[in-house]
Design an enzyme around this catalytic site. Structure first.
Site: not given
Ligand code: MSP
Length: 535
Positions: A28, A31, A137, A140, A159, A162, A310, A313
């Site tokens: 989304h 990411h 969690c 996380c 959490c 979440h 935040k 999904k």
């Molecule tokens: N797999 C772990 C990261 C491992 S790095 C060695 C993870 N994955 S994640 O897919 O959940 O999140 C990845 C990144 O996306 C994180 O930096 C997280 O902050 C970012 N984001 C997820 N939702 C977000 C927003 N709504 N806004 C900005 N970034 C966000 O955590």
């Protein structure tokens, strides 16, 4: 803040990473935000003439992925393969992400090296067996401390990220002696004040570490979707230890020493603020334990928010980037989030704000400038860029404005990782050039047939076109597609070579675009927005 991690000696690469994303779901905006930021940083440094290595990838182990695959009736590996190929890789291609590598934690180049790393720590006495019970969690993939949990309905503990109930887990695990690294970490943060950015993130980490660290459970034995612990394969390696090591395994840790030495450690780990502790506490401690060099900087970005939460999904607010690019285009998309939100802070996305900025800054200020200048060079000089033979104070001011914009953008984006500030410097210059044209009124000067009048007209149009030459260079890292169109319309490729080869350091050298360059009115850079389809 002092510059860190540049490679002016050319010996090693400027190494930029994104988090590796969980593939339990599709990407989304949140990411894409970090990945686009990393791409702009990468392209900026490349355009400085530096060697850069940009890494992204996917985090494929752990309970979260396993449960998703189960729920969809496929194996975890099948699930990961499908999501990576159908959703993640195509999105990065769509958004013009110029990563050098894409690591998946299920690849052998990763799993074997992770086992070696953990075995090494075990052999060194950094890992011991013990028991642990606590709230976990799965979202996380992290044990929580009771104090940070929120109260939910019916006495449930939630959490804080979440907002879903945690699960009580009790396990016989292996532990990494993280608690021993607190003092060394604090010493390191002290000696390297720029290590964690922004300042608020640094303060949060300092406070956390000063409270004292607990040892870290690094194995799980209640499920098997992970990398087996080599000396006790009933356990799999904790998904975060597995994931963090991607930054080492992807650049040849334990496999290709020459590549590893030329790349590792990272100059910049870009991470979301929710995963800061993993990168600023656990990861450096793991490296210290192994005697490996620590990253230069960990830069935390804020969250994209929807309705005060935040975007994600799991609470059904995750918007697919394609929903916006189909309306605004890829380049405007890349530009918007970095322009509108101060990197490091949370920001709310709104369709209205995006539309308003698109229309005023991209279509009106930037797009119109490019099309007006090309149209006038076409109309008055048959498309051949005239020479500036009558430059005076007004032209001098434009050249000075450019020099200021280049220095500021380079400092902000290249050093401080302040995208909004750097892009603002370029758009202030665009405004200045528009103001210059409004004052000089070339359409009126054109009516003066005298040699002086024609020399003034030529000088004004040269000045504007030369400004656009520099603007194309400065915006190439942010909007590569648009910058290429502009470069093309200025006839700059034939005169100066490939846009990617133009150096930021020379962008302010005035007079590079030669008289005689063939200027054409290309496509409109930013077409008027259609009415929103389903508004
Ligand atoms: N797999 C772990 C990261 C491992 S790095 C060695 C993870 N994955 S994640 O897919 O959940 O999140 C990845 C990144 O996306 C994180 O930096 C997280 O902050 C970012 N984001 C997820 N939702 C977000 C927003 N709504 N806004 C900005 N970034 C966000 O955590």
């Amino acid at each position: 803040m002092a510059a860190t991690g540049t490679n002016s000696n050319g010996a090693s690469a400027y190494y930029v990473t994104t988090p590796i994303y969980y593939v339990n779901d599709r990407p989304h905006l949140g990411h894409a935000y970090t990945t686009v930021a990393g791409d702009v940083l990468t392209r900026w440094h490349r355009q400085r003439g530096e060697k850069v290595w940009y890494l992204t990838g996917t985090d494929e182990h752990g309970q979260k992925i396993m449960r998703t695959a189960d729920a969809n009736g496929v194996t975890p590996q099948e699930w990961c393969d499908k999501l990576v190929e159908e959703a993640w890789k195509p999105l990065w291609q769509h958004l013009d992400i110029a990563n050098d590598d894409f690591i998946r934690t299920t690849q052998e180049r990763h799993t074997h090296r992770v086992q070696e790393f953990v075995q090494d720590l075990y052999d060194k006495g950094e890992i011991y067996q013990g028991g642990y019970e606590g709230p976990y969690c799965v979202g996380c993939e992290e044990y929580k401390t009771p104090g940070e949990l929120l109260d939910g309905e019916g006495g449930a503990k939630l959490c804080p990220i979440h907002k879903r109930p945690v699960e009580m887990l009790k396990e016989e695990n292996y532990f990494f002696k993280l608690s021993e690294y607190g003092p060394k970490l604090l010493e390191f943060y002290e000696a390297n004040p720029g290590f964690i950015q922004p300042e608020s993130a640094r303060n949060e980490v300092l406070q956390f570490v000063r409270q004292g660290l607990q040892d870290l459970s690094i194995s799980r034995s209640t499920f098997d979707w992970g990398i087996p612990i080599p000396w006790d394969p009933k356990h799999v390696i904790y998904v975060w230890v597995d994931a963090l090591l991607n930054y080492a395994t992807a650049v040849g840790y334990g496999a290709d020493p020459a590549k590893f030495d030329a790349t590792f450690p990272a100059d910049v780990h870009l991470v979301g603020k929710d995963i800061l502790r993993f990168h600023a506490v656990i990861w450096p401690a793991m490296l210290m334990a192994q005697g490996l060099p620590l990253p230069k900087r960990v830069v935390a970005n804020g969250w994209l928010m929807v309705g005060g939460e935040k975007m994600s999904k799991s609470n059904l607010t995750g918007i697919a980037p394609q929903d916006l690019t189909s309306h605004f285009g890829v380049d405007a998309y890349r530009w918007y989030f970095l322009r509108a939100i101060q990197f490091g802070q949370d920001g709310s996305f709104s369709w209205e704000d995006f539309s308003a900025r698109y229309t005023s800054e991209l279509a009106n200020d930037f797009g119109n400038l490019a099309s007006r200048v090309a149209a006038m060079v076409g109309k008055y000089f048959g498309g051949a860029l005239p020479a500036a033979t009558a430059a005076g104070a007004a032209e001098q001011a434009v050249a000075e404005g450019l020099a200021k914009a280049v220095a500021e953008a380079d400092r902000k984006i290249g050093e401080e990782i302040d995208f909004a500030g750097g892009i603002a410097a370029v758009f202030d210059f665009i405004k200045q050039v528009n103001g210059y044209l409004t004052e000089q009124e070339p359409w009126k000067v054109a009516k003066d047939d005298s040699p002086e009048g024609q020399a003034r007209l030529a000088t004004i149009l040269y000045t504007a076109a030369e400004s656009l030459r520099a603007i194309a260079v400065l915006l190439n890292p942010v909007m590569p597609g648009t910058a290429a169109k502009l470069w093309d319309s200025l006839g700059a490729e034939a005169a100066l070579g490939a846009l990617a080869e133009q150096r930021i350091g020379q962008a302010a050298d005035w007079g590079l675009l030669p008289a005689g360059a063939t200027v054409t009115k290309g496509d409109i850079l930013f077409p008027r927005l259609e009415e929103k389809k389903d508004a």
